[in-house]
Design an enzyme around this catalytic site. Structure first.
Site, PDB file in Angstrom:
ATOM      1  N   ASP A  68     -30.144  -4.213   5.118  1.00 24.55           N
ATOM      2  CA  ASP A  68     -30.212  -4.965   3.869  1.00 24.55           C
ATOM      3  C   ASP A  68     -29.349  -4.234   2.841  1.00 24.55           C
ATOM      4  OD1 ASP A  68     -31.316  -6.695   1.794  1.00 24.55           O
ATOM      5  OD2 ASP A  68     -32.517  -4.969   1.202  1.00 24.55           O
ATOM      6  N   ASP A  70     -29.474  -4.851  -1.229  1.00 24.56           N
ATOM      7  CA  ASP A  70     -30.082  -4.565  -2.530  1.00 24.56           C
ATOM      8  C   ASP A  70     -31.338  -3.711  -2.394  1.00 24.56           C
ATOM      9  OD1 ASP A  70     -28.637  -6.512  -4.652  1.00 24.56           O
ATOM     10  OD2 ASP A  70     -28.773  -7.502  -2.706  1.00 24.56           O
ATOM     11  N   GLU A  77     -31.010  -4.389  -7.595  1.00 24.22           N
ATOM     12  CA  GLU A  77     -30.997  -5.784  -7.161  1.00 24.22           C
ATOM     13  C   GLU A  77     -29.895  -6.469  -7.965  1.00 24.22           C
ATOM     14  OE1 GLU A  77     -32.983  -7.433  -4.889  1.00 24.22           O
ATOM     15  OE2 GLU A  77     -33.861  -5.508  -4.296  1.00 24.22           O
ATOM     16  N   ARG A 113     -33.780 -18.407  -9.466  1.00 24.24           N
ATOM     17  CA  ARG A 113     -33.138 -17.307 -10.182  1.00 24.24           C
ATOM     18  C   ARG A 113     -31.672 -17.612 -10.482  1.00 24.24           C
ATOM     19  NH1 ARG A 113     -34.490 -12.447  -6.282  1.00 24.24           N
ATOM     20  NH2 ARG A 113     -34.498 -14.175  -4.780  1.00 24.24           N
ATOM     21  N   SER A 157     -27.295  -9.453   3.914  1.00 23.30           N
ATOM     22  CA  SER A 157     -28.028  -9.494   2.652  1.00 23.30           C
ATOM     23  C   SER A 157     -28.385 -10.907   2.236  1.00 23.30           C
ATOM     24  CB  SER A 157     -27.164  -8.847   1.550  1.00 23.30           C
ATOM     25  OG  SER A 157     -27.760  -8.991   0.280  1.00 23.30           O
ATOM     26  N   LYS A 202     -31.474 -13.385   8.767  1.00 20.33           N
ATOM     27  CA  LYS A 202     -31.271 -11.963   9.062  1.00 20.33           C
ATOM     28  C   LYS A 202     -31.634 -11.665  10.516  1.00 20.33           C
ATOM     29  CE  LYS A 202     -31.644 -10.003   4.439  1.00 20.33           C
ATOM     30  NZ  LYS A 202     -32.107  -8.867   3.644  1.00 20.33           N
ATOM     31  N   ASP A 225     -36.119  -3.267   2.574  1.00 21.74           N
ATOM     32  CA  ASP A 225     -37.151  -2.853   1.633  1.00 21.74           C
ATOM     33  C   ASP A 225     -38.117  -3.961   1.241  1.00 21.74           C
ATOM     34  OD1 ASP A 225     -36.258  -3.562  -1.634  1.00 21.74           O
ATOM     35  OD2 ASP A 225     -34.951  -4.073   0.035  1.00 21.74           O
ATOM     36  N   ASN A 228     -38.214 -10.155   2.858  1.00 21.74           N
ATOM     37  CA  ASN A 228     -37.079 -10.877   3.414  1.00 21.74           C
ATOM     38  C   ASN A 228     -36.493 -10.180   4.643  1.00 21.74           C
ATOM     39  OD1 ASN A 228     -35.188 -13.008   3.331  1.00 21.74           O
ATOM     40  ND2 ASN A 228     -33.720 -11.732   2.246  1.00 21.74           N
TER      41      ASN A 228
END
Length: 277
Positions: A68, A70, A77, A113, A157, A202, A225, A228
């Site tokens: 990943d 971010d 992020e 977002r 990502s 992913k 982390d 996701n």
């Protein structure tokens, strides 16, 4: 076959950390010691300030690193930082936090977002990268060492391709994949190109890359982390939760709270004399 205890910490691991553990101890680096266990660890074994993870001794050295971006390979992020330029960071960051904890559907959360970024000048992407994006400690060493040892390296990502392309080049990843922000007239439209790369994508990337390389998912080490990253971390031969949210940490093979990213090399038994800086 057996198991190996791997002790890691960015601040260094003292020899005494392995005291009382039945097995042969080997120092891999100032911040890493491994112990080939003669018997299972005592119940509740822990070393203050040190990450203690047990991995199988067999097939430890992996042939794919999939990561990943971010808050894993980089310290921020990106979407939250873009939101800061737009004056909506608090609102966007709150959605990001809930999505990373697995409380919101990732695609819906991303759409919500990105919609708040509508009208932001495209030039802000460059400003954000230059001012806010930095590799986390150990990232470049991790990626370049694995590449030097013949492994495939992939940055996958749920963030944005503008950033993954640049971070991949900086860290040394061979390939990268992410979502694309749509732009019209030099400004963000508030929309993301379809299909959205999220949790399922992913895992699909992990499976596709290993199939392409003629290896199995057990030959991969995956790190992330947030929620996701759950499917790819759970599927990989060694799945690593790096300073992670509880949803991911509970499912990972290894948890890193005190270590930098070179700990992923130690988990594979790769000593510092083989590291590429």
């Amino acid at each position: 076959m057996g198991e190996v205890l791997v002790l890691t910490a960015a601040a260094g691991v003292p020899d005494a950390a392995a005291a009382g553990v039945a097995g042969r101890a080997t120092r891999l680096a100032p911040g890493a010691i491994e112990v080939a266990l003669d018997r299972p660890l005592p119940a509740g074994f822990a070393v203050p300030g040190v990450d203690a993870n047990v991995v199988p001794a067999e097939r430890r050295r992996k042939r794919l690193l999939i990561a990943d971006m971010d808050s894993t390979i980089i310290g921020v992020e990106c979407i939250d930082e873009l939101a800061d330029f737009a004056g909506v960071k608090a609102e966007v960051a709150a959605i990001t936090e809930r999505a990373m904890r697995g409380e919101l559907d990732f695609e819906a959360a991303l759409d919500a977002r990105v919609a708040l970024l509508a009208g932001l000048p495209e030039s802000v992407l460059g400003e954000c990268y230059a001012e806010r994006v930095r590799l986390n400690p150990g990232a470049r060493t991790l990626v370049r060492t694995m590449a030097a040892l013949g492994a495939e390296t992939a940055l996958i990502s749920g963030g944005f391709s503008y950033f993954t392309g640049r971070v991949a080049a900086d860290a040394g990843f061979a390939r990268n994949q992410a979502n694309t922000l749509l732009v019209e007239g030099g400004r963000l439209t508030g929309r993301v190109a379809r299909p959205i790369l999220g949790r399922a994508a992913k895992l699909a990337a992990l499976e596709a890359i290993t199939a392409e390389r003629g290896i199995g998912v057990a030959d991969a080490i995956a790190v992330g982390d947030g929620a996701n990253d759950l499917d790819m971390v759970r599927a990989a031969g060694i799945g690593v939760a790096y300073h992670a949210k509880p949803a991911l940490a509970a499912e990972a093979d290894a948890r890193l709270e005190h270590s930098d990213l070179t700990a992923l090399l130690a988990l594979q038994g790769i000593a510092a004399d083989a590291w590429v800086d």
